[in-house]
Write an enzyme that holds these catalytic residues in place. Structure first.
Site, PDB file in Angstrom:
ATOM      1  N   SER A 285       0.849  -1.197   0.000  1.00 29.80           N
ATOM      2  CA  SER A 285       0.000   0.000   0.000  1.00 29.80           C
ATOM      3  C   SER A 285       0.876   1.235   0.000  1.00 29.80           C
ATOM      4  O   SER A 285       1.669   1.448   0.930  1.00 29.80           O
ATOM      5  CB  SER A 285      -0.885   0.008   1.242  1.00 29.80           C
TER       6      SER A 285
ATOM      7  N   HIS B 261      -1.142  -1.197  -4.423  1.00 26.72           N
ATOM      8  CA  HIS B 261      -2.406  -0.924  -3.728  1.00 26.72           C
ATOM      9  C   HIS B 261      -2.524   0.578  -3.445  1.00 26.72           C
ATOM     10  O   HIS B 261      -1.663   1.179  -2.803  1.00 26.72           O
ATOM     11  CB  HIS B 261      -2.428  -1.722  -2.423  1.00 26.72           C
TER      12      HIS B 261
ATOM     13  N   ASP C  56      -4.827   3.460  -1.783  1.00 26.02           N
ATOM     14  CA  ASP C  56      -5.906   3.702  -0.818  1.00 26.02           C
ATOM     15  C   ASP C  56      -6.505   5.085  -1.030  1.00 26.02           C
ATOM     16  O   ASP C  56      -5.855   6.097  -0.766  1.00 26.02           O
ATOM     17  CB  ASP C  56      -5.363   3.582   0.608  1.00 26.02           C
TER      18      ASP C  56
ATOM     19  N   MET D 133      -9.209   7.719   0.138  1.00 25.88           N
ATOM     20  CA  MET D 133     -10.089   8.054   1.278  1.00 25.88           C
ATOM     21  C   MET D 133     -10.643   9.466   1.088  1.00 25.88           C
ATOM     22  O   MET D 133      -9.901  10.364   0.659  1.00 25.88           O
ATOM     23  CB  MET D 133      -9.292   7.998   2.580  1.00 25.88           C
TER      24      MET D 133
ATOM     25  N   HIS E 128      -8.367   0.792  -3.901  1.00 24.29           N
ATOM     26  CA  HIS E 128      -9.264   0.484  -2.775  1.00 24.29           C
ATOM     27  C   HIS E 128      -9.980   1.771  -2.388  1.00 24.29           C
ATOM     28  O   HIS E 128      -9.382   2.681  -1.818  1.00 24.29           O
ATOM     29  CB  HIS E 128      -8.400  -0.061  -1.611  1.00 24.29           C
TER      30      HIS E 128
ATOM     31  N   MET F 228     -12.337   4.014  -0.240  1.00 19.17           N
ATOM     32  CA  MET F 228     -12.956   4.171   1.094  1.00 19.17           C
ATOM     33  C   MET F 228     -13.660   5.517   1.050  1.00 19.17           C
ATOM     34  O   MET F 228     -13.170   6.524   1.578  1.00 19.17           O
ATOM     35  CB  MET F 228     -11.867   4.125   2.175  1.00 19.17           C
TER      36      MET F 228
ATOM     37  N   MET G 297     -11.024  -6.572   5.442  1.00 18.81           N
ATOM     38  CA  MET G 297     -10.227  -5.637   6.248  1.00 18.81           C
ATOM     39  C   MET G 297      -9.826  -6.317   7.559  1.00 18.81           C
ATOM     40  O   MET G 297     -10.674  -6.864   8.272  1.00 18.81           O
ATOM     41  CB  MET G 297     -11.035  -4.372   6.569  1.00 18.81           C
TER      42      MET G 297
ATOM     43  N   ASP H  49      -6.233  -6.964   4.171  1.00 18.65           N
ATOM     44  CA  ASP H  49      -5.615  -5.633   4.222  1.00 18.65           C
ATOM     45  C   ASP H  49      -5.618  -5.087   5.642  1.00 18.65           C
ATOM     46  O   ASP H  49      -6.684  -4.878   6.226  1.00 18.65           O
ATOM     47  CB  ASP H  49      -6.430  -4.711   3.290  1.00 18.65           C
TER      48      ASP H  49
HETATM   49  C1  DX5 Z   1      -6.249   1.071   5.686  1.00 21.04           C
HETATM   50  C2  DX5 Z   1      -5.740   0.761   4.297  1.00 21.04           C
HETATM   51  C3  DX5 Z   1      -4.581  -0.169   4.249  1.00 21.04           C
HETATM   52  C4  DX5 Z   1      -3.391   0.273   5.039  1.00 21.04           C
HETATM   53  C5  DX5 Z   1      -2.422  -0.842   5.161  1.00 21.04           C
HETATM   54  O1  DX5 Z   1      -7.423   1.790   5.583  1.00 21.04           O
HETATM   55  O2  DX5 Z   1      -6.765   0.183   3.516  1.00 21.04           O
HETATM   56  O3  DX5 Z   1      -4.243  -0.469   2.902  1.00 21.04           O
HETATM   57  O4  DX5 Z   1      -2.789   1.406   4.526  1.00 21.04           O
HETATM   58  O5  DX5 Z   1      -1.370  -0.392   5.945  1.00 21.04           O
HETATM   59  P1  DX5 Z   1      -0.696  -1.307   7.044  1.00 21.04           P
HETATM   60  O6  DX5 Z   1      -0.113  -2.490   6.333  1.00 21.04           O
HETATM   61  O7  DX5 Z   1       0.329  -0.421   7.649  1.00 21.04           O
HETATM   62  O8  DX5 Z   1      -1.765  -1.716   8.022  1.00 21.04           O
HETATM   63 ZN    ZN Z   2      -6.298  -0.644   1.497  1.00 21.27          ZN
END
Ligand code: DX5
Ligand code: ZN
Length: 212
Positions: free
Chosen positions: A6, A31, A33, A35, A64, A66, A135, A173
């Protein structure tokens, strides 16, 4: 085990270098993320940064979401041609329709489940999915502790996938490291996402190898 680092834990001042290092280090997916500050209490990246990541990456992107307005964000990121887009089941009234929409864009659809959401919530969608993302932390931040409940849930999801004849891969994840990856593999996980575990190590290839 497939590995999707990620970039949330990358150095955003040196994003091109970090993306190249994980790709050269043998990752399978990058990956990303996304948000929106509404679905989760954090705000990350939009099209300009995803465009830069797509240019630097030599491995497929795994976006991904969110966010609250899934369809808007799917259409926003589709031009960067990610291999996967996953969205949260908890935030979508019409998940079946959105899965079809993502596939119509030439992108592999996946659905994400928060820690409290039962595996059965996606049972009738499984045959249309290429990926299910479980998750193992509450979404929103990197560097959180792994929730062991996901081990049992991975086994349950694997059984549902077999029952329905789905080809969906199981991705996990949050808080993944070289210790819990063994249990995840035994439970039926196909892909792990790892942010802080990969990026806190100088040698990204060694970190990725240790998960594989
Ligand atoms: C959390 C994300 C993850 C996160 C993973 O909301 O979806 O992808 O960044 O990071 P680590 O491996 O540090 O938990
Ligand atoms: Zn993620």
């Amino acid at each position: 085990m497939l590995v999707a680092p990620s970039i949330l834990s990358a150095d955003f001042g040196n994003l091109e270098k970090d993306v190249k290092e994980i790709c050269e280090g043998g990752c399978d997916l990058v990956h990303v993320d996304v948000m929106d500050g509404h679905f989760v209490p954090n705000l990350t990246i939009g099209p300009p940064v995803v465009s830069a990541v797509a240019k630097a990456a030599t491995k497929p992107l795994d976006v991904h979401l969110m966010v609250e307005n899934n369809t808007f964000f799917v259409d926003l990121f589709a031009p960067y041609k990610p291999k996967y887009i996953t969205f949260h089941i908890e935030e979508e009234k019409h998940p079946h329709r959105l899965v079809q929409h993502i596939r119509s864009l030439g992108i592999s659809p996946g659905i994400v489940l928060n820690p409290h959401t039962p595996a059965e919530a996606v049972e009738y969608l499984l045959s249309d999915l290429d990926m299910v993302l479980l998750m193992s932390v509450n979404p929103g931040f990197g560097g959180q502790s792994f929730l062991p409940l996901v081990i049992e849930k991975t086994k349950r999801m694997k059984a549902l996938i077999e029952k329905t004849g789905s080809k969906a891969l199981i991705q996990v994840d949050g808080g993944v490291n070289n210790k819990n990856v063994k249990e995840l593999e035994a439970a039926g996980c196909d892909i792990v996402v790892a942010g802080s575990y990969v990026f806190k190590q100088e040698d990204r290839k060694a970190a990725i190898d240790s998960l594989k």
